[in-house]
Design an enzyme around this catalytic site. Sequence first.
Site, PDB file in Angstrom:
ATOM      1  N   GLY A  45      82.595  26.263  92.453  1.00 25.96           N
ATOM      2  CA  GLY A  45      82.045  27.244  91.540  1.00 25.96           C
ATOM      3  C   GLY A  45      80.903  27.967  92.220  1.00 25.96           C
ATOM      4  N   GLN A  50      73.093  32.506  92.470  1.00 30.34           N
ATOM      5  CA  GLN A  50      73.154  31.836  93.775  1.00 30.34           C
ATOM      6  C   GLN A  50      73.333  32.812  94.928  1.00 30.34           C
ATOM      7  OE1 GLN A  50      76.164  28.796  92.284  1.00 30.34           O
ATOM      8  NE2 GLN A  50      74.962  27.621  93.761  1.00 30.34           N
ATOM      9  N   CYS A 106      75.279  20.831  94.463  1.00 32.26           N
ATOM     10  CA  CYS A 106      75.095  22.269  94.258  1.00 32.26           C
ATOM     11  C   CYS A 106      74.898  22.936  95.617  1.00 32.26           C
ATOM     12  CB  CYS A 106      73.877  22.503  93.366  1.00 32.26           C
ATOM     13  SG  CYS A 106      73.522  24.234  93.042  1.00 32.26           S
ATOM     14  N   LEU A 107      75.563  24.061  95.830  1.00 29.50           N
ATOM     15  CA  LEU A 107      75.435  24.781  97.098  1.00 29.50           C
ATOM     16  C   LEU A 107      73.998  25.247  97.343  1.00 29.50           C
ATOM     17  CD1 LEU A 107      78.711  26.906  96.946  1.00 29.50           C
ATOM     18  CD2 LEU A 107      78.291  24.865  98.343  1.00 29.50           C
ATOM     19  N   HIS A 148      78.048  23.498  84.729  1.00 29.10           N
ATOM     20  CA  HIS A 148      77.154  23.554  85.894  1.00 29.10           C
ATOM     21  C   HIS A 148      76.854  25.018  86.250  1.00 29.10           C
ATOM     22  CE1 HIS A 148      75.660  22.065  89.891  1.00 29.10           C
ATOM     23  NE2 HIS A 148      75.934  23.333  90.182  1.00 29.10           N
ATOM     24  N   GLU A 149      77.900  25.841  86.327  1.00 34.24           N
ATOM     25  CA  GLU A 149      77.706  27.254  86.668  1.00 34.24           C
ATOM     26  C   GLU A 149      77.004  28.000  85.536  1.00 34.24           C
ATOM     27  OE1 GLU A 149      78.039  27.990  89.694  1.00 34.24           O
ATOM     28  OE2 GLU A 149      79.121  26.155  90.169  1.00 34.24           O
ATOM     29  N   HIS A 152      73.371  27.843  85.770  1.00 33.17           N
ATOM     30  CA  HIS A 152      72.785  28.801  86.726  1.00 33.17           C
ATOM     31  C   HIS A 152      72.430  30.124  86.058  1.00 33.17           C
ATOM     32  CE1 HIS A 152      72.788  26.815  90.574  1.00 33.17           C
ATOM     33  NE2 HIS A 152      74.051  26.452  90.451  1.00 33.17           N
TER      34      HIS A 152
END
Length: 192
Positions: A45, A50, A106-107, A148-149, A152
């Site tokens: 995702g 991000q 997480c990236l 999760h996304e 953000h």
Amino acid sequence: MILPIVAYGAPVLRVVSKDITPDYPGLPKLIEDMWETMYASNGVGLAAPQINRDIRLFVIDSAQIFDNQDEDEKGKYPDEPGTKQVFINAHIKALNGKEWAYNEGCLSIPKIREDVTRHEEVTLEYVDEQFVAHTKTFNGITARVILHEYDHIEGKLFIDYLKPLKRKLLKGKLDDITKGKIKVDYKMSFPK
């Protein structure tokens, strides 16, 4: 084009994102770049904050999780084989089901993984990339990736769910990420 992923500590990761309209500049290219960036970073995702955009846009591909599952995991989650989808202007309408823990990463916060408890089902109102409106319920792993996304675009991070002691123990690692003192195999931009 592969875009740099914003690292922990960047202000954009703490902003509540804005809804957009169909005439948002370069939207089809941006979505294409987000897919390319997500796959190049081995993510499942990616949310617009991000990549340094404070807009309510994220992409997910939970099918990758199922594609890489061990045999003993097959059939364990109700949403198998997963979903690949674009979400624009998403807003949660309901959270249902039991809460369950799952190990997340997480990236934007590389090399840190922790168990996070989330609801097993989420109902969202959103528009797709053609700006067609949907209200849909997702469950299992797909719901978790969406939540999760979604966090953000609400200015939240998965580490916000951790107990204060756990956060304190991670402080050194988080500071290293903010200062760019980590190595990752994808393009990142660090706070100045």
